[in-house]
Scaffold this motif. Structure first.
Motif, PDB file in Angstrom:
ATOM      1  N   HIS A 187       0.829  -1.198   0.000  1.00 48.49           N
ATOM      2  CA  HIS A 187       0.000   0.000   0.000  1.00 48.49           C
ATOM      3  C   HIS A 187       0.877   1.266   0.000  1.00 48.49           C
ATOM      4  O   HIS A 187       0.653   2.189  -0.795  1.00 48.49           O
ATOM      5  N   GLU A 188       1.862   1.299   0.905  1.00 49.78           N
ATOM      6  CA  GLU A 188       2.678   2.511   1.029  1.00 49.78           C
ATOM      7  C   GLU A 188       3.511   2.773  -0.221  1.00 49.78           C
ATOM      8  O   GLU A 188       3.741   3.912  -0.597  1.00 49.78           O
ATOM      9  N   TYR A 189       4.004   1.698  -0.842  1.00 48.40           N
ATOM     10  CA  TYR A 189       4.856   1.865  -2.021  1.00 48.40           C
ATOM     11  C   TYR A 189       4.065   1.890  -3.325  1.00 48.40           C
ATOM     12  O   TYR A 189       4.633   1.986  -4.406  1.00 48.40           O
ATOM     13  N   ARG A 190       2.743   1.762  -3.226  1.00 47.49           N
ATOM     14  CA  ARG A 190       1.868   1.863  -4.400  1.00 47.49           C
ATOM     15  C   ARG A 190       2.155   0.808  -5.465  1.00 47.49           C
ATOM     16  O   ARG A 190       2.082   1.105  -6.668  1.00 47.49           O
ATOM     17  N   TYR A 191       2.481  -0.406  -5.040  1.00 44.34           N
ATOM     18  CA  TYR A 191       2.661  -1.471  -6.026  1.00 44.34           C
ATOM     19  C   TYR A 191       1.307  -2.092  -6.335  1.00 44.34           C
ATOM     20  O   TYR A 191       0.564  -2.447  -5.426  1.00 44.34           O
ATOM     21  N   THR A 192       0.999  -2.217  -7.606  1.00 45.16           N
ATOM     22  CA  THR A 192      -0.355  -2.607  -8.014  1.00 45.16           C
ATOM     23  C   THR A 192      -0.419  -3.986  -8.661  1.00 45.16           C
ATOM     24  O   THR A 192      -1.506  -4.487  -8.921  1.00 45.16           O
ATOM     25  N   PHE A 193       0.720  -4.594  -8.967  1.00 43.24           N
ATOM     26  CA  PHE A 193       0.676  -5.908  -9.626  1.00 43.24           C
ATOM     27  C   PHE A 193       0.371  -6.989  -8.577  1.00 43.24           C
ATOM     28  O   PHE A 193       0.611  -6.800  -7.382  1.00 43.24           O
ATOM     29  N   PRO A 194      -0.161  -8.145  -9.019  1.00 42.00           N
ATOM     30  CA  PRO A 194      -0.475  -9.238  -8.099  1.00 42.00           C
ATOM     31  C   PRO A 194       0.779  -9.753  -7.393  1.00 42.00           C
ATOM     32  O   PRO A 194       1.843  -9.848  -8.009  1.00 42.00           O
ATOM     33  N   VAL A 195       0.626 -10.052  -6.110  1.00 40.20           N
ATOM     34  CA  VAL A 195       1.750 -10.558  -5.317  1.00 40.20           C
ATOM     35  C   VAL A 195       1.309 -11.829  -4.596  1.00 40.20           C
ATOM     36  O   VAL A 195       0.263 -11.847  -3.932  1.00 40.20           O
ATOM     37  N   ALA A 196       2.120 -12.870  -4.723  1.00 39.00           N
ATOM     38  CA  ALA A 196       1.859 -14.130  -4.023  1.00 39.00           C
ATOM     39  C   ALA A 196       2.799 -14.263  -2.833  1.00 39.00           C
ATOM     40  O   ALA A 196       3.933 -13.774  -2.874  1.00 39.00           O
ATOM     41  N   ILE A 197       2.310 -14.896  -1.773  1.00 39.53           N
ATOM     42  CA  ILE A 197       3.172 -15.193  -0.622  1.00 39.53           C
ATOM     43  C   ILE A 197       3.653 -16.632  -0.750  1.00 39.53           C
ATOM     44  O   ILE A 197       2.841 -17.576  -0.760  1.00 39.53           O
ATOM     45  N   ASP A 198       4.952 -16.761  -0.907  1.00 36.85           N
ATOM     46  CA  ASP A 198       5.570 -18.079  -1.063  1.00 36.85           C
ATOM     47  C   ASP A 198       5.273 -18.905   0.201  1.00 36.85           C
ATOM     48  O   ASP A 198       5.325 -18.393   1.316  1.00 36.85           O
ATOM     49  N   ARG A 199       4.956 -20.202   0.003  1.00 39.19           N
ATOM     50  CA  ARG A 199       4.500 -21.027   1.114  1.00 39.19           C
ATOM     51  C   ARG A 199       5.640 -21.355   2.083  1.00 39.19           C
ATOM     52  O   ARG A 199       6.687 -21.879   1.696  1.00 39.19           O
ATOM     53  N   VAL A 200       5.411 -21.007   3.353  1.00 39.15           N
ATOM     54  CA  VAL A 200       6.402 -21.298   4.387  1.00 39.15           C
ATOM     55  C   VAL A 200       6.289 -22.771   4.755  1.00 39.15           C
ATOM     56  O   VAL A 200       5.195 -23.326   4.859  1.00 39.15           O
ATOM     57  N   ASP A 201       7.438 -23.366   4.930  1.00 39.71           N
ATOM     58  CA  ASP A 201       7.526 -24.790   5.227  1.00 39.71           C
ATOM     59  C   ASP A 201       8.426 -24.876   6.459  1.00 39.71           C
ATOM     60  O   ASP A 201       9.618 -24.585   6.383  1.00 39.71           O
ATOM     61  N   ASP A 202       7.827 -25.238   7.585  1.00 42.89           N
ATOM     62  CA  ASP A 202       8.572 -25.169   8.842  1.00 42.89           C
ATOM     63  C   ASP A 202       9.820 -26.044   8.861  1.00 42.89           C
ATOM     64  O   ASP A 202      10.743 -25.811   9.629  1.00 42.89           O
ATOM     65  N   ALA A 203       9.854 -27.024   7.986  1.00 37.74           N
ATOM     66  CA  ALA A 203      11.016 -27.910   7.971  1.00 37.74           C
ATOM     67  C   ALA A 203      12.222 -27.266   7.284  1.00 37.74           C
ATOM     68  O   ALA A 203      13.339 -27.776   7.393  1.00 37.74           O
TER      69      ALA A 203
END
Lengths: 182, 182, 182, 182
Positions: free
Chosen positions: D86-102
């Motif tokens: 929001h603050e940096y005004r980025y408008t393209f889609p962003v995915a959160i890479d899946r965290v894997d506790d191992a």
């Protein structure tokens, strides 16, 4: 968009004179500049050198065109331009646009209908002018345009020509940061 | 650190000739440059203009000194320098360092023992040279040094002189990005 | 211009808590920021680090004040700020402005009447606030202001106070490039 | 160079989840970043936004991939990333890479064998990974690579694949200005 021959008086940084005819088969990127134009020094010429450093000389030929339309006494002789190119370490071939005492602008600039400096002109592999842009074109856009011309081996370049025309009509900018208007 | 008089042939951007004697009472910031020195164009001269724009002319006088030691034919005449100052919109007074055919370097540059361009020289309110720096001085540091000299009304400037000497000894830089060595 | 005490909850990059009282004798440069404020990251914080690197710590103490007034969940906990300072290599002491659930703005920001981030606050050697500026202050101007405060040992700082007031009145800027308005 | 599916947990700046399968027909430019990686903030993400602004969304889809491998507490939750975008005004889609506790690295970053952030990955119109670059790629070069992929409708992309492999081998850079190594 027609493609007049280059009408120049001298070449620097290269053995013999270059011509569009002789460069057929390569994409040609021509940076039109004046050595005392701040926008050319800060933006246009460094970009031209980046193009020369980023693409293979087998595919893309960068040319500088020194088109003096003001301060002729200061920048209109060969020694001044030689010193400039030496100090700024520009290594691509540079032509001196032919001065015509009957007109304020030199011959090639006039034949191409340029609005000022810097003006970037792109030619396809068949030697046709396909884009002319006064002012600054972002690297991302320029890189894409050069690549499209590189890929269009033997093509008619119709799409690129259309685009070029549109670009040129958009460039009625005011002078200042971007460059020097005629 | 002694303070030779300026030995110059012409002044631009100002009515009459200026002198350290006539400028007594003001801090003087002298930017020594060549119009075809890339480090001067990219860094030194824009900084000099920022100084002129940031401090009151009642307190601080910015001076350009055009000291040509190479490419005399290209940059060694008044018309070239006038065109350059006009195109880059530099408004502070500029002196042309006196050319002496017996030496490669012009007279003031030689008397001051400068190493190349750009070289920044600061003079205190009494007209004494207190700092000489070849290459780039960050704005934060330069702003502080000018302010110290502004505040030192009538002082002997001993501390500043000491600092100046130290700075100068540190500046044995190689040529390139930063500037042009003699 | 009065000088409220700092009302902060934690300190990073330093052993114990700092205070204006304890820093008497030094000029203090306080950079008020939020770690997700683009203008702070691009301009304000790098300038604060340059100040820390350019002046002697015996004379000038740089302090960061993390004053979160938006996105509390994202930037309002110590671990986030620690990670930020670590990644950006900021080494000067940073205080976390005290959050007050009754108000959107934290305590020190409110007491100082700040308009947003980044806001630069200068204190003289006697611990008095003498300048407060929202947005960007050029290095040349900031260097001069710090030097003036450094030189004013034991002075009343009347002139600086006057100037500070004027500066602050001028800073009614809109948000965007420069910073984040409250 | 194989092309693993994206293994991500959430999408921001877009309605539903995106996939390489669903994006077939477009060139895909994926910017892998961490919100507290200075090289990503200063260089990689602004470049990604320029790509999104310079090419038609019918031809080129820009994707951000938030791959957190350090400071999980600070940048590893959705609210922090939302505030950042929001603050940096980025408008393209962003995915959160899946965290894997191992594992220290998230799933997609690991499957792609990335060295750190920022890492740029290009996919051709058929959804094949054809270039992967850790660190900064100049705009001129990136613009050309995207254009080549745009033009290669239905092609096998053999030349681009070859080039991609070479580029990746060259990128064994150290951490610092350019980015964060794993």
């Amino acid at each position: 968009m027609n493609t007049p021959d280059w009408n120049v008086s001298e070449w620097l940084n290269v053995e013999g004179p270059l011509s569009l005819e002789g460069l057929k088969g390569k994409v040609v990127v021509m940076e039109t500049f004046q050595m005392l134009c701040p926008g050319c020094v800060a933006t246009g010429l460094p970009q031209a050198q980046r193009v020369a450093d980023s693409f293979s000389p087998d595919d893309v030929q960068v040319i500088g065109l020194h088109s003096v339309f003001e301060h002729h006494q200061a920048q209109g002789h060969r020694a001044a331009l030689e010193a400039f190119l030496h100090e700024y370490r520009y290594t691509f071939p540079v032509a001196i646009d032919r001065v015509d005492d009957a007109h304020r602008q030199p011959a090639t600039m006039r034949a191409y209908g340029m609005q000022g400096t810097p003006t970037l002109v792109l030619f396809d592999r068949s030697g046709q002018r396909v884009l002319q842009h006064f002012g600054h074109l972002p690297d991302l856009v320029l890189g894409a345009k050069i690549e499209r011309l590189k890929e269009a081996r033997g093509g008619t370049g119709d799409q690129a020509k259309h685009e070029a025309r549109a670009t040129r009509e958009d460039t009625a900018e005011s002078c200042g940061e971007a460059g020097c208007l005629i």
